[in-house]
Design a protein around this motif. Sequence first.
Motif, short mmCIF file in Angstrom:
data_model
loop_
_atom_site.label_atom_id
_atom_site.label_comp_id
_atom_site.label_asym_id
_atom_site.label_seq_id
_atom_site.Cartn_x
_atom_site.Cartn_y
_atom_site.Cartn_z
N SER A 138 0.84 -1.19 0.00
CA SER A 138 0.00 0.00 0.00
C SER A 138 0.87 1.25 0.00
N PRO A 139 0.46 2.30 -0.73
CA PRO A 139 1.27 3.51 -0.82
C PRO A 139 1.38 4.25 0.52
N ASP A 190 0.77 22.57 0.05
CA ASP A 190 1.78 21.52 0.24
C ASP A 190 1.12 20.16 0.45
N LEU A 191 -0.03 20.16 1.09
CA LEU A 191 -0.72 18.92 1.41
C LEU A 191 -1.57 18.39 0.26
N ASP A 192 -2.02 19.29 -0.60
CA ASP A 192 -3.05 18.94 -1.59
C ASP A 192 -2.68 17.75 -2.47
N LYS A 193 -1.48 17.76 -3.06
CA LYS A 193 -1.14 16.74 -4.05
C LYS A 193 -1.15 15.35 -3.45
N GLN A 194 -0.51 15.18 -2.29
CA GLN A 194 -0.48 13.87 -1.67
C GLN A 194 -1.85 13.49 -1.10
N ALA A 195 -2.53 14.45 -0.49
CA ALA A 195 -3.84 14.16 0.10
C ALA A 195 -4.84 13.74 -0.97
N ALA A 196 -4.68 14.24 -2.18
CA ALA A 196 -5.61 13.90 -3.26
C ALA A 196 -5.56 12.43 -3.63
N GLN A 197 -4.47 11.74 -3.24
CA GLN A 197 -4.35 10.31 -3.55
C GLN A 197 -5.09 9.44 -2.55
N LEU A 198 -5.62 10.06 -1.49
CA LEU A 198 -6.26 9.32 -0.40
C LEU A 198 -7.71 9.72 -0.26
N GLN A 199 -8.38 9.08 0.70
CA GLN A 199 -9.76 9.41 1.03
C GLN A 199 -9.79 10.25 2.30
N PRO A 200 -10.86 11.05 2.50
CA PRO A 200 -10.92 11.90 3.70
C PRO A 200 -10.90 11.14 5.02
N ASP A 201 -11.15 9.82 4.98
CA ASP A 201 -11.08 9.04 6.21
C ASP A 201 -9.86 8.13 6.25
N SER A 202 -8.91 8.34 5.31
CA SER A 202 -7.67 7.59 5.35
C SER A 202 -6.85 8.01 6.56
N PRO A 203 -6.07 7.10 7.15
CA PRO A 203 -5.30 7.47 8.34
C PRO A 203 -4.20 8.47 8.03
#
Length: 236
Positions: A138-139, A190-203
Motif C-alpha cells: 500500500s502507498p 503543500d498537502l493537496d497533491k499527496q492528500a488527493a491520492q487518499l480518502q478523507p477518512d484515510s489514516p
Amino acid sequence: MGIVWRAARLVERRPQTATASSLVFVVPGWPGHLPGQHVDVRLTADDGYQTVRSYSLAAPGDGDRIELGVQVVPDGEVSPYLAHDLPPGSDVEVRGPLGSWFVRRPDQTEPVLLVAGGSGVVPLAAMIRARSRTGTHSPFYLLYSARSPDEVWYRDHLANPDPQVDVRIVYTQQAPPGSTRRPGRVTRGDLDKQAAQLQPDSPVYVCGPTGFVESVSNLLIDMGWNPAAIRTERFG
C-alpha cells in the motif's frame, strides 16, 4: 509483568544532522514494539542523581535491538550527552514500549499520509521502515518539513525510498538551490497533491512541535478530513 526498567547498552551512534543522532541499543529481554511507540530513558550519575527523558523509537522491532532518535535541546540536561557524548558500550536504562495511540499495526494495510515537522520524522520513519520489512504494497505519502537541507534526517533512506513511498520535503527557512517553493510553513497547497491520492477518512499521522501539529491538523480538517482519522504526537 508490567513495564519495567531494563538495562540498555549503546552499540552504535549514527549522526543524522549536526545536532541529532540515532542511537542503537541492545536491550536483553526487550519485548518488541510497534512503529510509533516510544521509550523512557533513565540516566544515573555517580552521585545517584537520576533523570528521565522520552524518545521515539526510530525503527521497527529487531530482537533485542532498539534504535532511538535524539535531537539536541539547547541547554538540555540529557539530549546533548546522549546525542554526542555517551560512549559506545555504556549502559543506560529504558522503560517501554510506551504508547498505543500513535502506532501503525501490522494489520493496517491501507494507504497512509505521514506529516513530520523536524525530529517528528523519527516515529514516522519507523513506520516506513516497518512497511519495507513486511513487504506491504500500500502507498505511503510523507510530507516532511525541515528548516533547511542540513536539518533533514535519514537523507540516504529518504532519497531512495520504495517506489510506493512518495516523499516530499519542504523547508521553512532555507531551501536548496533550484527549489521552486519558497521557504515557509506547511500550507494547504503543500498537502493537496499527496492528500488527493487518499480518502478523507484515510489514516494520517502528524508528528512534530505543538504549533506545527495543530496547524497541520487544522489544515486537514479544513480540507474535509475526518478528525477521527488524524493521529497526532507532539513535543515542545
